[in-house]
Design a protein around this motif. Structure first.
Motif, PDB file in Angstrom:
ATOM      1  N   LEU A 156       5.525   1.243  -0.414  1.00  0.00           N
ATOM      2  CA  LEU A 156       4.405   2.026   0.131  1.00  0.00           C
ATOM      3  C   LEU A 156       4.483   3.470  -0.382  1.00  0.00           C
ATOM      4  CD1 LEU A 156       4.276   0.795   3.854  1.00  0.00           C
ATOM      5  CD2 LEU A 156       2.765   0.124   1.982  1.00  0.00           C
ATOM      6  N   ILE A 157       5.700   4.015  -0.407  1.00  0.00           N
ATOM      7  CA  ILE A 157       5.876   5.392  -0.898  1.00  0.00           C
ATOM      8  C   ILE A 157       5.468   5.469  -2.376  1.00  0.00           C
ATOM      9  CG2 ILE A 157       7.619   7.161  -1.447  1.00  0.00           C
ATOM     10  CD1 ILE A 157       9.132   6.250   1.101  1.00  0.00           C
ATOM     11  N   GLU A 158       5.918   4.465  -3.124  1.00  0.00           N
ATOM     12  CA  GLU A 158       5.589   4.414  -4.568  1.00  0.00           C
ATOM     13  C   GLU A 158       4.069   4.381  -4.782  1.00  0.00           C
ATOM     14  OE1 GLU A 158       6.598   0.998  -7.521  1.00  0.00           O
ATOM     15  OE2 GLU A 158       8.407   1.549  -6.441  1.00  0.00           O
ATOM     16  N   LEU A 159       3.375   3.535  -4.005  1.00  0.00           N
ATOM     17  CA  LEU A 159       1.909   3.428  -4.156  1.00  0.00           C
ATOM     18  C   LEU A 159       1.232   4.740  -3.780  1.00  0.00           C
ATOM     19  CD1 LEU A 159       0.841  -0.062  -2.726  1.00  0.00           C
ATOM     20  CD2 LEU A 159       0.997   0.640  -5.100  1.00  0.00           C
ATOM     21  N   ALA A 160       1.698   5.358  -2.680  1.00  0.00           N
ATOM     22  CA  ALA A 160       1.049   6.590  -2.223  1.00  0.00           C
ATOM     23  C   ALA A 160       1.278   7.731  -3.207  1.00  0.00           C
ATOM     24  CB  ALA A 160       1.570   6.970  -0.837  1.00  0.00           C
ATOM     25  N   ASP A 161       2.400   7.687  -3.921  1.00  0.00           N
ATOM     26  CA  ASP A 161       2.720   8.769  -4.869  1.00  0.00           C
ATOM     27  C   ASP A 161       1.966   8.633  -6.193  1.00  0.00           C
ATOM     28  OD1 ASP A 161       4.401  10.202  -3.270  1.00  0.00           O
ATOM     29  OD2 ASP A 161       6.244   9.263  -3.994  1.00  0.00           O
ATOM     30  N   LEU A 162       1.417   7.444  -6.460  1.00  0.00           N
ATOM     31  CA  LEU A 162       0.762   7.227  -7.763  1.00  0.00           C
ATOM     32  C   LEU A 162      -0.523   8.030  -7.873  1.00  0.00           C
ATOM     33  CD1 LEU A 162       1.076   3.396  -8.471  1.00  0.00           C
ATOM     34  CD2 LEU A 162       2.150   5.264  -9.718  1.00  0.00           C
ATOM     35  N   LYS A 163      -0.712   8.671  -9.006  1.00  0.00           N
ATOM     36  CA  LYS A 163      -1.959   9.411  -9.272  1.00  0.00           C
ATOM     37  C   LYS A 163      -2.518   8.926 -10.602  1.00  0.00           C
ATOM     38  CE  LYS A 163      -1.870  12.548  -5.867  1.00  0.00           C
ATOM     39  NZ  LYS A 163      -1.055  11.759  -5.002  1.00  0.00           N
ATOM     40  N   PRO A 164      -3.772   8.501 -10.699  1.00  0.00           N
ATOM     41  CA  PRO A 164      -4.697   8.325  -9.590  1.00  0.00           C
ATOM     42  C   PRO A 164      -4.291   7.125  -8.741  1.00  0.00           C
ATOM     43  CG  PRO A 164      -5.635   7.446 -11.616  1.00  0.00           C
ATOM     44  CD  PRO A 164      -4.335   8.077 -11.988  1.00  0.00           C
ATOM     45  N   SER A 165      -4.801   7.062  -7.493  1.00  0.00           N
ATOM     46  CA  SER A 165      -4.464   5.947  -6.601  1.00  0.00           C
ATOM     47  C   SER A 165      -4.829   4.636  -7.265  1.00  0.00           C
ATOM     48  CB  SER A 165      -5.267   6.025  -5.314  1.00  0.00           C
ATOM     49  OG  SER A 165      -5.014   7.191  -4.683  1.00  0.00           O
ATOM     50  N   PRO A 166      -3.915   3.657  -7.226  1.00  0.00           N
ATOM     51  CA  PRO A 166      -4.250   2.371  -7.827  1.00  0.00           C
ATOM     52  C   PRO A 166      -5.248   1.616  -6.955  1.00  0.00           C
ATOM     53  CG  PRO A 166      -2.103   2.267  -6.760  1.00  0.00           C
ATOM     54  CD  PRO A 166      -2.597   3.678  -6.603  1.00  0.00           C
ATOM     55  N   ALA A 167      -5.878   0.577  -7.541  1.00  0.00           N
ATOM     56  CA  ALA A 167      -6.771  -0.276  -6.751  1.00  0.00           C
ATOM     57  C   ALA A 167      -5.940  -0.922  -5.646  1.00  0.00           C
ATOM     58  CB  ALA A 167      -7.366  -1.335  -7.658  1.00  0.00           C
ATOM     59  N   GLY A 168      -6.621  -1.391  -4.588  1.00  0.00           N
ATOM     60  CA  GLY A 168      -5.901  -1.920  -3.439  1.00  0.00           C
ATOM     61  C   GLY A 168      -5.074  -3.168  -3.737  1.00  0.00           C
ATOM     62  N   TRP A 169      -4.033  -3.335  -2.944  1.00  0.00           N
ATOM     63  CA  TRP A 169      -3.174  -4.523  -3.036  1.00  0.00           C
ATOM     64  C   TRP A 169      -3.406  -5.373  -1.791  1.00  0.00           C
ATOM     65  CZ3 TRP A 169       1.622  -5.254  -6.129  1.00  0.00           C
ATOM     66  CH2 TRP A 169       1.702  -4.364  -7.200  1.00  0.00           C
ATOM     67  N   THR A 170      -3.497  -6.690  -1.948  1.00  0.00           N
ATOM     68  CA  THR A 170      -3.592  -7.552  -0.771  1.00  0.00           C
ATOM     69  C   THR A 170      -2.182  -7.778  -0.225  1.00  0.00           C
ATOM     70  OG1 THR A 170      -3.328  -9.586  -2.006  1.00  0.00           O
ATOM     71  CG2 THR A 170      -5.582  -8.764  -1.763  1.00  0.00           C
ATOM     72  N   GLN A 171      -2.113  -8.296   1.013  1.00  0.00           N
ATOM     73  CA  GLN A 171      -0.788  -8.575   1.612  1.00  0.00           C
ATOM     74  C   GLN A 171      -0.017  -9.591   0.765  1.00  0.00           C
ATOM     75  OE1 GLN A 171      -0.286  -7.930   6.139  1.00  0.00           O
ATOM     76  NE2 GLN A 171      -1.909  -9.413   5.899  1.00  0.00           N
ATOM     77  N   ASP A 172      -0.727 -10.566   0.221  1.00  0.00           N
ATOM     78  CA  ASP A 172      -0.066 -11.572  -0.644  1.00  0.00           C
ATOM     79  C   ASP A 172       0.547 -10.902  -1.863  1.00  0.00           C
ATOM     80  OD1 ASP A 172      -0.182 -14.101   0.447  1.00  0.00           O
ATOM     81  OD2 ASP A 172      -2.311 -14.322  -0.041  1.00  0.00           O
ATOM     82  N   GLU A 173      -0.214  -9.979  -2.472  1.00  0.00           N
ATOM     83  CA  GLU A 173       0.278  -9.314  -3.682  1.00  0.00           C
ATOM     84  C   GLU A 173       1.485  -8.426  -3.367  1.00  0.00           C
ATOM     85  OE1 GLU A 173      -4.128  -9.245  -5.774  1.00  0.00           O
ATOM     86  OE2 GLU A 173      -3.316  -7.406  -4.921  1.00  0.00           O
ATOM     87  N   ILE A 174       1.416  -7.724  -2.224  1.00  0.00           N
ATOM     88  CA  ILE A 174       2.551  -6.882  -1.831  1.00  0.00           C
ATOM     89  C   ILE A 174       3.775  -7.774  -1.605  1.00  0.00           C
ATOM     90  CG2 ILE A 174       3.468  -5.333  -0.055  1.00  0.00           C
ATOM     91  CD1 ILE A 174       0.588  -4.331   0.396  1.00  0.00           C
ATOM     92  N   ALA A 175       3.559  -8.907  -0.908  1.00  0.00           N
ATOM     93  CA  ALA A 175       4.675  -9.831  -0.620  1.00  0.00           C
ATOM     94  C   ALA A 175       5.291 -10.327  -1.925  1.00  0.00           C
ATOM     95  CB  ALA A 175       4.171 -10.999   0.221  1.00  0.00           C
ATOM     96  N   ALA A 176       4.440 -10.707  -2.860  1.00  0.00           N
ATOM     97  CA  ALA A 176       4.957 -11.232  -4.129  1.00  0.00           C
ATOM     98  C   ALA A 176       5.716 -10.150  -4.885  1.00  0.00           C
ATOM     99  CB  ALA A 176       3.806 -11.757  -4.982  1.00  0.00           C
ATOM    100  N   HIS A 177       5.298  -8.912  -4.739  1.00  0.00           N
ATOM    101  CA  HIS A 177       5.956  -7.834  -5.469  1.00  0.00           C
ATOM    102  C   HIS A 177       7.325  -7.512  -4.878  1.00  0.00           C
ATOM    103  CE1 HIS A 177       6.007  -4.510  -8.281  1.00  0.00           C
ATOM    104  NE2 HIS A 177       6.597  -3.808  -7.330  1.00  0.00           N
ATOM    105  N   ILE A 178       7.448  -7.558  -3.551  1.00  0.00           N
ATOM    106  CA  ILE A 178       8.734  -7.153  -2.954  1.00  0.00           C
ATOM    107  C   ILE A 178       9.596  -8.361  -2.618  1.00  0.00           C
ATOM    108  CG2 ILE A 178       7.779  -4.972  -2.077  1.00  0.00           C
ATOM    109  CD1 ILE A 178       7.802  -6.202   0.731  1.00  0.00           C
ATOM    110  N   GLY A 179       9.180  -9.551  -3.056  1.00  0.00           N
ATOM    111  CA  GLY A 179      10.026 -10.724  -2.914  1.00  0.00           C
ATOM    112  C   GLY A 179      10.086 -11.276  -1.500  1.00  0.00           C
TER     113      GLY A 179
END
Ligand code: SF4
Ligand code: SF4
Lengths: 222, 77
Positions: A156-179
């Motif tokens: 979440l910190i990584e996403l909030a720090d990104l400039k410009p803000s990336p397109a939204g992530w779904t819960q499934d995508e977040i889950a797949a990213h963090i294992g």
């Protein structure tokens, strides 16, 4: 291909004019629909890509069908670099588009010819490889060292720090990213909200306290 | 980026199973010939239930993440 297409890929701005000209002579563009599978893991690596617009992700699936997102690509990122440079020349991951995407495409043979003839192109790719390797090392450390709760806080910190803000992530995508799985992400987001670490309104997550979130992000898997 | 107010529904992926419309806790969706549509007035709370229920991946409820105004520690130096 028009040379000015290359200007849409920020990292190409450092290339010499003759290198850019050589790329524009052999590259072409492709438009892809959202959800399109561009590459399949294990298949021969025949092309390299640079993302001109839109977003895509690299993923691997285990035999039980659980997905791990290895990387997410946005404007300018190279795709399939490691596969084209590896000995077996097989796609290292499956690549899926997450939105409408435009890519610049180079065939494997043109890619290798450009590397051999233009040192500034090879140096650029080397820099990209080093960046990708650093990210992979961080991901491996995250997955092995940190609890799921910590991995979500870090993400979440990584996403909030990104400039410009990336397109939204779904819960499934977040889950797949963090294992992990979607339900765990949902439960942890509710926990974070109850603890005052985040606020949610519609699809917007607002991070409330950097110090506390950073502390959660350091919790190790015991 | 504007906040997403409702999940987006890709009707070309919808198989008309009706799960989203039947199980939405807010009755925010109605089934029509082309698939589910949002009722007006809009009662969707973006609870993400329908996205999890949809068997075909037709519903996407993306989350965007930003820092709030009070998120930083104040540095007085
Ligand atoms: S997000 Fe929740 S409230 Fe909105 S339509 Fe889906 S199930 Fe209903
Ligand atoms: S749950 Fe998905 S497939 Fe079923 S009606 Fe709703 S959108 Fe269509």
């Amino acid at each position: 291909m028009e040379n000015d297409v290359l200007s849409k890929i920020p990292m190409f701005s450092s290339l010499q004019p003759d290198t850019r000209l050589a790329i524009s002579r052999c590259a072409f563009t492709r438009q892809l629909a959202p959800g399109y599978t561009l590459l399949i893991e294990g298949m021969p690596a025949e092309h390299g890509y640079f993302l001109i617009s839109g977003e895509a992700r690299a993923l691997r699936m285990n035999p039980e069908g659980r997905v791990q997102v290895l990387a997410r690509f946005s404007n300018g990122d190279p795709i399939n670099l490691i596969s084209l440079l590896s000995k077996d020349k097989a796609n290292r991951a499956t690549i899926e588009t997450l939105s409408e995407v435009t890519v610049l495409v180079l065939s494997a043979s043109d890619f290798h010819r450009l590397i051999n003839r233009f040192p500034d192109f090879s140096a650029l790719l080397l820099h990209q490889l080093a960046t990708r390797l650093a990210k992979m090392t961080d991901l491996a450390a995250d997955l092995s060292l940190y609890a799921v709760r910590a991995r979500l806080a870090r993400f979440l910190i990584e996403l909030a720090d990104l400039k410009p803000s990336p397109a939204g992530w779904t819960q499934d995508e977040i889950a797949a990213h963090i294992g992990t799985v979607r339900d765990v992400v949902g439960r942890l987001l509710r926990d974070f909200e109850a603890a005052g670490l985040i606020q949610r309104q519609g699809g917007q997550i607002t991070l409330q306290n950097r110090d506390q979130l950073a502390a959660v992000a350091q919790e190790q898997d015991l | 980026m504007a906040d997403p107010i409702t999940p987006s529904i890709n009707l070309s992926l919808c198989n008309h199973c009706t799960l989203c419309a039947v199980l939405c806790p807010e009755d925010a969706l109605t089934m029509r010939e082309q698939g589910p549509v949002f009722n007006i007035p809009l009662t969707c709370t973006y609870c993400l239930e329908c996205e999890g229920l949809c068997p075909t991946g037709a519903i996407r409820a993306p989350l965007t993440v930003t820092w709030g105004a009070q998120s930083e520690s104040i540095n007085l130096s």
